[in-house]
Design an enzyme around this catalytic site. Structure first.
Site, PDB file in Angstrom:
ATOM      1  CG  HIS A  93      -1.932   0.955   1.385  1.00  0.00           C
ATOM      2  ND1 HIS A  93      -1.705   2.246   1.783  1.00  0.00           N
ATOM      3  CD2 HIS A  93      -3.259   0.853   1.161  1.00  0.00           C
ATOM      4  CE1 HIS A  93      -2.857   2.898   1.808  1.00  0.00           C
ATOM      5  NE2 HIS A  93      -3.818   2.083   1.427  1.00  0.00           N
ATOM      6  CD  GLN A 134      -6.963  -4.841   3.735  1.00  0.00           C
ATOM      7  OE1 GLN A 134      -7.922  -5.571   3.982  1.00  0.00           O
ATOM      8  NE2 GLN A 134      -7.112  -3.563   3.467  1.00  0.00           N
ATOM      9  CE  LYS A 140      -7.361  -0.501   5.968  1.00  0.00           C
ATOM     10  NZ  LYS A 140      -8.143  -0.041   4.826  1.00  0.00           N
TER      11      LYS A 140
HETATM   12  N1  PLP Z   1      -1.880  -0.976   4.466  1.00  0.00           N
HETATM   13  C1  PLP Z   1      -2.813  -1.695   3.845  1.00  0.00           C
HETATM   14  C2  PLP Z   1      -2.465  -3.053   3.331  1.00  0.00           C
HETATM   15  C3  PLP Z   1      -4.095  -1.177   3.685  1.00  0.00           C
HETATM   16  O1  PLP Z   1      -5.025  -1.892   3.051  1.00  0.00           O
HETATM   17  C4  PLP Z   1      -4.370   0.126   4.185  1.00  0.00           C
HETATM   18  C5  PLP Z   1      -5.694   0.728   3.959  1.00  0.00           C
HETATM   19  O2  PLP Z   1      -6.368   0.448   3.009  1.00  0.00           O
HETATM   20  C6  PLP Z   1      -3.359   0.813   4.842  1.00  0.00           C
HETATM   21  C7  PLP Z   1      -2.128   0.245   4.973  1.00  0.00           C
HETATM   22  C8  PLP Z   1      -3.602   2.179   5.424  1.00  0.00           C
HETATM   23  O3  PLP Z   1      -4.510   2.075   6.482  1.00  0.00           O
HETATM   24  P1  PLP Z   1      -5.120   3.381   7.152  1.00  0.00           P
HETATM   25  O4  PLP Z   1      -5.683   4.195   6.035  1.00  0.00           O
HETATM   26  O5  PLP Z   1      -6.158   2.853   8.081  1.00  0.00           O
HETATM   27  O6  PLP Z   1      -4.010   4.077   7.849  1.00  0.00           O
END
Ligand code: PLP
Length: 413
Positions: A129, A209, A232
């Site tokens: 991500h 995830q 999530k």
């Molecule tokens: N890492 C992964 C694999 C994610 O799916 C996400 C969000 O979609 C994030 C990091 C970032 O999470 P957050 O927006 O809750 O900080």
């Protein structure tokens, strides 16, 4: 607490705990398949948040009055619940953040800036991500460290051969996603940790995830850091966790300065608080942290085994039905995969599919899912992503597959 066995798993009873699911969208029963972006919240989480604001709202840690004591107690109870949930040695290894993104930035700045120097290497994968790429790019700009990429194979798995070749004595940090949000791939974290530790590198796991699907056990994983988000995993937005091993957290610099993170402040110099408070400057998101405990309780009540069995069934049904659709092109079909199906339909843009599905009350995500390097790897603009949670049903997937068939027929006319 008794957990639910597979035989006693009743998805309708679980659905009844989620008020938001009981509604029509665009004239159809809502089908919510955007769980990888954020999951819905059970009533016990919503009630805990309301109860906090109706009865206990107060700032924490320094007040001597009853409300301050109640709020402090409940906030710290969540920390203990998180420590148990991830099998940490102690609650002090649990730092509350805004979410995964903040946890990863915290490690990059508070650990990376202190310990990395020019020429050191940081390794991430091609399936990260953006929140597990950009903080390291910033750190590289600040320190002269170099970012290395573990490539992914055609089916969406990490190329472990390439990883073995890339890792070396200069590698100081390996930061890796446990479950990919755009491909669903489950990565072999324990193997990566062993190899990284053998060259003295620290391992950061992006568990965003994984937290809703997988038992998270920091002792089994062996990682130095683990970041995840409450929203999530059936919890509120604006709350996350950064787990760090005590000895590593203690050596780090603070992330932000302000109240709570200090012991003594004077113009001659300031001393910092103990962990985890050293990393929790300012008034935190107290109400949401308190409600987060109920999300953990919800997952524990269902039990990881029942949850996993149900979600894997949904993945299997979904994969079988979608493979029958003309022009279906899956993106990511790793052997070990969570309940996420990313795909394209030949000749139809993912945004068009997303909008037509929404007209039928079906919420999916379309686009690059904050993983542009994955899209570049497959030379596509984006995908449609259907991600399933504990409250989704086989029937919903059948309705989804039928809706897709109908839309495609219209497009191909
Ligand atoms: N890492 C992964 C694999 C994610 O799916 C996400 C969000 O979609 C994030 C990091 C970032 O999470 P957050 O927006 O809750 O900080």
């Amino acid at each position: 607490m008794e957990t639910i066995t597979d035989q006693h798993f009743d998805v309708q009873k679980i659905r009844a705990e989620f008020p938001v699911l009981d509604q029509k969208v665009n004239g159809h029963d809502l089908i919510y398949f955007d769980n990888a972006a954020t999951s819905q919240k059970p009533k016990q989480v919503i009630d805990a948040l309301t109860k906090y604001y109706e009865h206990n709202n107060s700032n924490i840690h320094r007040g001597v009055h009853t409300l301050a004591e109640r709020a402090t107690h409940d906030y710290e109870e969540t920390r203990k619940a998180v420590a148990t949930f991830i099998n940490a040695n102690e609650a002090e290894e649990v730092v509350f953040t805004k979410g995964t993104t903040e946890g990863l930035n915290l490690v990059a700045q508070a650990y990376g800036r202190k310990f990395l120097k020019a020429g050191d290497e940081i390794m991430v994968s091609e399936m990260e991500h953006h929140s597990n790429i950009v903080p390291w790019q910033l750190l590289c700009q600040q320190t002269g460290a170099v970012l290395k990429k573990i490539p992914i194979t055609e089916n969406g798995e990490l190329d472990m051969g390439a990883f073995d070749q890339l890792i070396n004595e200069r590698t100081k940090i390996v930061s890796i996603v446990y479950i990919s949000n755009s491909l669903g791939t489950i990565n072999p974290i324990s193997t990566i940790v062993k190899k990284a530790h053998s060259v003295g590198a620290k391992v950061v796991v992006d568990g965003a995830q994984a937290a809703p699907h997988q038992k998270l056990d920091v002792k089994t994983l062996g990682c130095d850091f683990l970041a995840f988000s409450a929203h999530k995993m059936y919890g509120p937005t604006g709350v996350g966790v950064l787990y760090g091993k005590r000895d590593v957290l203690e050596k780090m610099d603070p992330y932000q300065g302000g109240g709570e993170m200090i012991k003594e402040v004077s113009f001659d110099g300031t001393t910092y608080n103990d962990i985890p408070y050293k990393f929790e400057a300012g008034t935190p998101n107290i109400g949401d942290v308190v409600a987060f405990k109920e999300a953990i309780e919800f997952i524990q009540r269902i039990g990881h085994e029942a949850l996993h069995t149900h979600e894997q069934k949904l993945l299997q049904v979904g994969s079988e039905l979608l493979h029958k659709i003309e022009g279906f092109e899956p993106v990511g079909y790793a052997g070990d995969k969570a309940s996420v199906i990313s795909f394209n339909i030949e000749g139809v843009h993912p945004f068009d599919l997303g909008m037509f599905l929404d007209a039928r009350g079906i919420a999916v995500r379309t686009g690059h899912h904050c993983t542009q390097p994955v899209m570049d790897r497959y030379q596509i603009d984006g995908t449609v992503r259907a991600s399933f949670a504990v409250y989704n049903t086989k029937n919903e997937i059948e309705v989804f597959a039928d809706a897709l068939q109908e839309i495609i027929k219209k497009f191909k006319k």
